[in-house]
Design a protein around this motif. Structure first.
Motif, short mmCIF file in Angstrom:
data_model
loop_
_atom_site.label_atom_id
_atom_site.label_comp_id
_atom_site.label_asym_id
_atom_site.label_seq_id
_atom_site.Cartn_x
_atom_site.Cartn_y
_atom_site.Cartn_z
N SER B 62 -96.57 20.24 69.39
CA SER B 62 -96.65 20.59 67.97
C SER B 62 -97.68 19.66 67.32
CB SER B 62 -95.26 20.38 67.34
OG SER B 62 -95.17 21.05 66.12
N ILE B 63 -98.75 20.24 66.77
CA ILE B 63 -99.82 19.36 66.29
C ILE B 63 -99.48 18.75 64.94
CG2 ILE B 63 -101.55 20.64 67.60
CD1 ILE B 63 -102.65 21.65 64.87
N GLN B 64 -98.56 19.37 64.21
CA GLN B 64 -98.09 18.83 62.92
C GLN B 64 -99.24 18.39 61.99
OE1 GLN B 64 -94.93 18.88 61.71
NE2 GLN B 64 -94.34 20.10 63.47
N SER B 65 -99.26 17.13 61.59
CA SER B 65 -100.23 16.70 60.57
C SER B 65 -101.68 16.72 61.04
CB SER B 65 -99.90 15.30 60.07
OG SER B 65 -98.73 15.32 59.32
N VAL B 66 -101.89 16.78 62.35
CA VAL B 66 -103.27 16.93 62.84
C VAL B 66 -103.89 18.19 62.23
CG1 VAL B 66 -104.70 17.26 64.89
CG2 VAL B 66 -102.75 15.68 64.96
N SER B 67 -103.04 19.18 61.96
CA SER B 67 -103.52 20.45 61.39
C SER B 67 -104.14 20.26 60.01
CB SER B 67 -102.36 21.45 61.30
OG SER B 67 -101.43 21.03 60.30
N LYS B 68 -103.79 19.17 59.33
CA LYS B 68 -104.31 18.98 57.97
C LYS B 68 -105.83 18.88 57.94
CE LYS B 68 -100.12 16.57 56.43
NZ LYS B 68 -99.51 15.24 56.24
N VAL B 69 -106.40 18.32 59.00
CA VAL B 69 -107.86 18.19 59.05
C VAL B 69 -108.50 19.57 59.22
CG1 VAL B 69 -109.80 17.07 60.19
CG2 VAL B 69 -107.59 15.91 60.07
N LEU B 70 -107.88 20.40 60.03
CA LEU B 70 -108.42 21.75 60.24
C LEU B 70 -108.29 22.58 58.96
CD1 LEU B 70 -106.92 22.27 63.82
CD2 LEU B 70 -109.26 21.56 63.21
N ALA B 71 -107.16 22.42 58.26
CA ALA B 71 -106.98 23.14 57.00
C ALA B 71 -107.99 22.66 55.97
CB ALA B 71 -105.55 22.95 56.49
N LEU B 72 -108.21 21.36 55.95
CA LEU B 72 -109.20 20.82 55.02
C LEU B 72 -110.59 21.38 55.32
CD1 LEU B 72 -110.15 18.82 52.84
CD2 LEU B 72 -110.28 17.07 54.62
N ALA B 73 -110.94 21.44 56.60
CA ALA B 73 -112.25 21.97 56.98
C ALA B 73 -112.39 23.43 56.52
CB ALA B 73 -112.44 21.87 58.49
N LYS B 74 -111.33 24.20 56.72
CA LYS B 74 -111.39 25.60 56.29
C LYS B 74 -111.56 25.67 54.77
CE LYS B 74 -111.17 30.06 56.87
NZ LYS B 74 -112.33 30.73 57.49
N ALA B 75 -110.80 24.87 54.04
CA ALA B 75 -110.88 24.90 52.58
C ALA B 75 -112.27 24.48 52.11
CB ALA B 75 -109.81 23.98 51.98
N ILE B 108 -102.29 14.53 40.87
CA ILE B 108 -103.48 14.59 41.72
C ILE B 108 -103.19 13.76 42.97
CG2 ILE B 108 -105.95 14.08 41.92
CD1 ILE B 108 -105.26 16.20 39.83
N PRO B 109 -102.98 14.41 44.12
CA PRO B 109 -102.69 13.64 45.34
C PRO B 109 -103.85 12.71 45.68
CG PRO B 109 -102.17 15.94 45.67
CD PRO B 109 -102.93 15.85 44.38
N ARG B 110 -103.51 11.61 46.27
CA ARG B 110 -104.49 10.59 46.63
C ARG B 110 -105.56 11.07 47.58
NH1 ARG B 110 -105.12 5.05 45.82
NH2 ARG B 110 -105.27 5.55 43.63
N ASN B 111 -105.19 11.92 48.53
CA ASN B 111 -106.17 12.44 49.48
C ASN B 111 -105.58 13.66 50.18
OD1 ASN B 111 -104.91 11.69 52.16
ND2 ASN B 111 -105.01 9.66 51.21
N PRO B 112 -106.40 14.43 50.86
CA PRO B 112 -105.91 15.70 51.43
C PRO B 112 -105.12 15.54 52.72
CG PRO B 112 -108.28 15.48 51.76
CD PRO B 112 -107.85 14.29 50.97
N LEU B 113 -104.96 14.30 53.21
CA LEU B 113 -104.26 14.11 54.48
C LEU B 113 -102.84 13.57 54.32
CD1 LEU B 113 -107.13 12.82 56.80
CD2 LEU B 113 -106.45 15.16 56.25
N ILE B 114 -102.43 13.25 53.08
CA ILE B 114 -101.01 13.00 52.87
C ILE B 114 -100.36 14.33 52.55
CG2 ILE B 114 -101.23 10.60 52.10
CD1 ILE B 114 -100.96 11.61 49.22
N ASN B 115 -99.06 14.40 52.68
CA ASN B 115 -98.39 15.70 52.53
C ASN B 115 -98.73 16.39 51.21
OD1 ASN B 115 -97.26 15.10 54.95
ND2 ASN B 115 -95.13 15.32 54.29
N ALA B 116 -98.64 15.66 50.11
CA ALA B 116 -98.88 16.30 48.81
C ALA B 116 -100.30 16.88 48.76
CB ALA B 116 -98.68 15.30 47.68
N GLY B 117 -101.25 16.14 49.31
CA GLY B 117 -102.62 16.63 49.30
C GLY B 117 -102.79 17.84 50.20
N ALA B 118 -102.14 17.81 51.34
CA ALA B 118 -102.24 18.94 52.27
C ALA B 118 -101.58 20.18 51.68
CB ALA B 118 -101.59 18.58 53.60
#
Lengths: 305, 305, 305, 305
Positions: B62-75, B108-118
Motif C-alpha cells: 500500500s503506497i499510502q502517502s507516497v501517492s501524495k506526490v503523484l497527486a500533486l504532480a497531476k494537480a 491554508i495547509p502548510r504544504n501539499p504533503l501533509i494530510n490537510a494539504g493532500a
C-alpha cells in the motif's frame, strides 16, 4: 430589599433600544440572519417567585449555546461521575484554537460549555436516554413548566448543512475515542438541542433550579445542591467563551450566552435574569445583553462577589 | 561512475533482514496490520535506464502517502497557479498540531504533503478531472508504464471507516472555504488514492519523471522541468513529516514516505530509489528504509548536497 | 559550461537597481537603519576559483544571521556529536512562536539557524574555545583568507541594549538547563558574532568550504565532507526562517540570509553566490536578494533539484 | 449561623495531619526545600471580626504568589484605568505555554495573577511608588495591621539567581514594549514581593479588605467596593493557575495560592480563610490546602455559588 426591580429593568430597556451600536446579528444561517437587531428583552425572576420584565421578553428566539447548560444538567443528573473523565472543567482561554487545544490535550475538551465539550455531553445523553431528542425536550419543558417549547427543525437543518467546524470537532473527538456514538447521530442531537426556541421568561424559569439548590420552580429536585453549585461554577468560569473573565469582572454572575443573542445569568438564592438582544460583540456575546447585565449588577449591587 | 550498485543493494538488503529492531507495523487498519515486518525490498533505477534490485522489490504494498506526490504532480500539470493560493510550501515542523496549524493559518495547509494539504489537492483533482478516480489511476499507470496497478478497495474502505482525523481535517478545511467539493466525495477520492498498491520497481518507474526534468520513462512530458524541480524541493523540505530535516540531514535526497513502509527518493539526473520495509519508527517513517537510504548515500556519496 | 556568468550577474544587477520596491531596511538599531536601500551587490565564486561580480560587492555590511552557519561549522569541527543532543535539525515552520516551540519542546531549539539554536551553538563555542571571540574571528578570517574582517563593536553593543527577545530566549534555554554559561557571556559572544562585517566577495570565500567538501579556498580541511553535506542540508531546510520552503521551491539552493540584507547560497561542487541588498521582505529576508537568486538559478538551470 | 467553626477547623486539621500523601514541597530554592511537609495551619476570620484557627497558623511562611493579589490591589488603588490596557482579565487556561500565550498575544499577559501579568503589575508599582519596596511593604503591613511583616532577603536573592523563566518573561514583555522600567529593577521588586513572609493569621487579616468592600480591618478604605469585587472575580477565574476551574468547581470561593503552600480564600461579607501546607499537587497548588477548603465549604455550605 427595597430595590425597585421594575424601574431598573425599564430604565435598562429604555437606554438599550436607543443605542446606536447594537452589535452584529449572527449571519451564518438564514434563520438567525433574519432576526431584527431592534429586539431587546429582559426578564427577572426572583427566588420568591416574583417576575419583572421589559421589552421583547416574550418573543421566542434560538437559545443556541444557552442549551449547553441544560444538557449538562441533564447529563449530570444521569451519570455525574462518568462525565468528568471525558470533559474537564477549566476555562478554555482562547477561542482561536479550540481544535488545537483538543489536539494538545488528547481529545479531552476543556469544559462542557465549549462546542467540543457540549458534543461530548450530547454523546453521553444519546448513550443514556431512550429517545434522546424527545426526552431532552421533555426535560426542558419540565424545567420551564411549559409544554409549548420546541425544537426549530429548520434551524437544526441549517446548522447541519453549514456546521463543518462542529463536524471537525466531533470527528477529532472520535479519533481520540471520546465519542461513543456515530458522529451523525451525536451532531443531529446537538444541532436540535441548540435549535430550541424559548423567550426570556421561559429561560428565567428553566434556569431557576441553578439558583434554587437544584430544585425547579415546581420544587422538584432535578440535581443535588452540590451539583447546582458546580454547574454555577462552570458557568462563571466558562460561560462566555474567551470573555468569561470579562463577564465575571464586569458582571459578577454565573451565566451563559448564545449566538442567538440570549444571555441567562443568576445569583444563587436570589434571582435568575435573562436578556435577549440579537446583535453580538466581537467575542460572540450579545452586546446589549452584556451591557444590560453589567448595569443591573452595578445598580443593584447584587453579584456573587 | 564505477559504483557497483548491485553489490551495494545486496549488502544493504543482507544487513537489513538480520536487524532485530525492524520498527512497528502500522495497525490502525487490518489490511496494514497483517503485513509481515520481515519484508524488505529495494530497487534502483538510474537515468540511463538501468535497474538494480534486491529482496522483496516486486511485492506490491500500500503506497499510502507516497501517492501524495503523484497527486500533486497531476494537480500541477492541470492548474499550477491556482494551487498555491490554497496550499503553502513550508515545512509543517511539528505533527502534534496538524489541525492546530490549520486553524491558526485560516485553513491554508502548510504544504501539499501533509494530510490537510493532500486533501486540498484531492479537492482540486475532483474539480478538474472528468472521472477523478479513473483518470488518476490512469495517470499513475502511464507514469509507471504498467496497467496492472490498481486501487485496493478494501483498504480504501477501511480508511474511510476509521479515518476520523481526516474527516476532521476535511471539515475544518470546508469551514474555512478551502474545500470546494463535498467532504465525502473528496475523502472517497483521497482514501482511494492512498490505497494504490505498487511494488518498489513500479514506484521507481512512476517517480522517474521527477529525476528526469518532468519526462516519464517513456519520454513523455507530464510536467515542466521547473515544476519537477519544485516538487523535488517540496519533497525535500516536507516529505517526511517532522523528520524531514533529519532525512535531509542523514540522506540528503528529495523523497516521500508512506505508512505502508515505502519510501521513494531520487537524485535529479541520476536515479530513483525505492525501499519497502513495513516496520515504522516513532515518527511514522519506515525504520529500515531510512537506514537503507542513509547507507546508500553514504556509500555512493550521491546526494544533492 | 558555456554560461556567461558575468553577463548574467550584470543583467541581474541592472534590473535590481531600477526596481521601485526595494523592501524595508531593518531599523531596530541605528547602525542598520542608516544603510541606504540603494546598495546592491552580487558575487559568484566557482569551484574552479573564478570570480564574477557586479554592483556593491566590495562594500562591507553586517552579516548578522549569516554568521550562524559559520558558528555552526566551528562548533561541528570541535564537538560534532554533543551538539545534536542540544539542538534539533528540523525546520521551525513558524516564526510567530519561536519561544512557544522552545517551551513546548523543553528547551531544545528546533535547529541551529533560528536564534535560540544559534544561542546554544554560541554556548558550546564559549565552553570549548580558549578566547571565544578572538578564536571565532580568527576562524572566519582563515576561511575567507582575509585578516581585515572584524567585529563591529558598536553594532554588538546596540544589539545588546535592544535584544530583549534574545535575552528572553537565552533565559528560557537556561531555565531548561540548555545553557551552560552565563546568559550575559553567551549573548555577548552571540551579539559579536552577528556584528561581523564582510562584503559579498569575502562571504563567497568564507562559505567556499560548504561547496568544497569541507575544504576552504586554501584547500585546508575544516570539517569533513559528510559534515559539509549536513550543514548544507540544514541551510536548505532551515536557512530562511519560515520562508525556507519558499526559497527551496523558488531558488533550490542551500543558503542563509541575514537581517543586514545579505544572502549566501551555494551549489555543492559548483559555486558559492552572495547577494547584498538591505531592503527586507515581510519574512525578514532580502527582497532583491531573493529575486536575484531566483533569477540566477532560473537562467543558469543550476540548482540542487 | 450556628456553625461551630472551631470544631470544623479542628476536624479538618486533625484529618490533614494524618494524611499520608502530603504532596511535594517546592525545591527549586533551598529556603523552600527546607520547610517540613508536616506543617499544617488553618485560620478563619469572619466579617464580625471573630477568629478561629488550628495547627501551625502562626508560623510564618513564604507567601510567594499570594502576594500578587496584594500587589494588584495596590496598583489598582493607584492607577486603575491604565492597568487594563497592559494586562487582560481572562483565565490563561494552560500553564505549559505561558510564554507562548504572551508571544501570541503581543506581550499582553492574560491576567495579573500569572507571572507575566504580575511582572507588569510590579512594573506599574515601580513607576508609581516613590520607594517601591519600602512603600509596598508598608501597604501590606497596614492591611494586616502588623509591622512585623518583612521581606526575606535570602529568598529574594535565591529567586533572582534561579529565576531564569521570570527573566525570560520580563525580557519578552520588554521586547513588546510592555515593561517601562529596567528588567533588573522590576524583577528585584517582584522577587522581594514574593519573598514576604506571613502566617495564616496575618494573611486572613491582610485579605480582609476583599471580603469587606475594600475596607481593611481597621475600616480604612484602600480600594472601592467595585474594585474589591473585580479583584475577587479575577481571583476566582485566575487564582489557581490551570486549576482555577477546578477550585471554583470544588471549593467555590475566590482565592489565591502560592508555591510556599499558602492559600487564601474568601466569601464576600462573610469571611477570609487561610490554609498553609507546604506540599503541592501536580498543578503547583497546596494539596492539603485545597482539600481543606473543599471540605470547609462542603461542611458549611458557604460558597459564592
Amino acid at each position: 430589599m427595597t430595590l425597585d426591580f421594575q424601574a431598573i429593568l425599564d430604565a435598562i430597556h429604555k437606554d438599550a433600544i436607543i443605542k446606536k451600536n447594537k452589535g452584529i446579528v449572527a449571519s451564518y444561517i438564514p434563520e438567525l440572519a433574519n432576526i431584527s437587531d431592534q429586539n431587546f428583552g429582559i426578564h427577572l425572576r426572583t427566588s420568591d417567585n416574583k417576575e419583572y420584565a421589559s421589552g421583547d421578553y416574550s418573543v421566542p428566539f434560538s437559545i443556541q449555546s444557552v442549551s449547553k447548560v441544560l444538557a449538562l444538567a441533564k447529563a449530570i443528573s444521569i451519570s455525574n461521575q462518568s462525565i468528568w473523565k471525558r470533559v474537564d472543567v477549566e476555562p478554555s482561554g482562547n477561542p482561536f484554537n479550540e481544535l488545537s487545544l483538543l489536539e494538545l490535550e488528547n481529545g479531552i475538551p476543556r469544559n462542557p460549555l465549549i462546542n467540543a465539550g457540549a458534543i461530548v455531553i450530547a454523546d453521553i445523553l444519546i448513550s443514556n436516554l431512550e429517545n434522546p431528542k424527545k426526552d431532552f425536550l421533555k426535560f426542558v419543558r419540565t424545567l420551564a413548566n411549559d409544554d409549548s417549547i420546541s425544537y426549530n427543525k429548520q434551524v437544526a437543518l441549517s446548522e447541519k448543512v453549514t456546521g463543518f467546524k462542529n463536524y471537525a470537532a466531533a470527528n477529532l473527538l472520535k479519533s481520540f475515542g471520546n465519542l461513543h456514538n456515530d458522529v451523525e447521530d451525536v451532531l443531529d442531537f446537538y444541532f436540535h438541542q441548540c435549535s430550541i426556541e424559548m423567550n426570556c421568561s421561559q429561560l428565567s424559569k428553566a434556569f431557576f433550579l441553578f439558583a434554587n439548590k437544584g430544585k425547579c420552580m415546581l420544587n422538584k429536585t432535578h440535581i443535588t445542591e452540590s451539583q447546582a453549585k458546580r454547574i454555577n461554577a462552570i458557568m462563571l468560569t466558562c460561560g462566555f467563551y474567551d470573555e468569561a473573565g470579562e463577564f465575571a469582572f464586569e458582571v459578577g454572575l454565573p451565566g451563559k450566552s448564545g449566538v442567538g443573542g440570549g444571555i441567562v445569568a443568576l445569583l444563587p438564592d436570589h434571582f435568575v435574569i435573562t436578556t435577549w438582544s440579537p446583535g453580538l460583540n466581537k467575542k460572540g456575546n450579545s452586546l446589549l445583553g452584556m451591557q444590560a447585565l453589567e448595569r443591573f449588577t452595578t445598580k443593584t449591587k447584587l453579584s456573587i462577589f
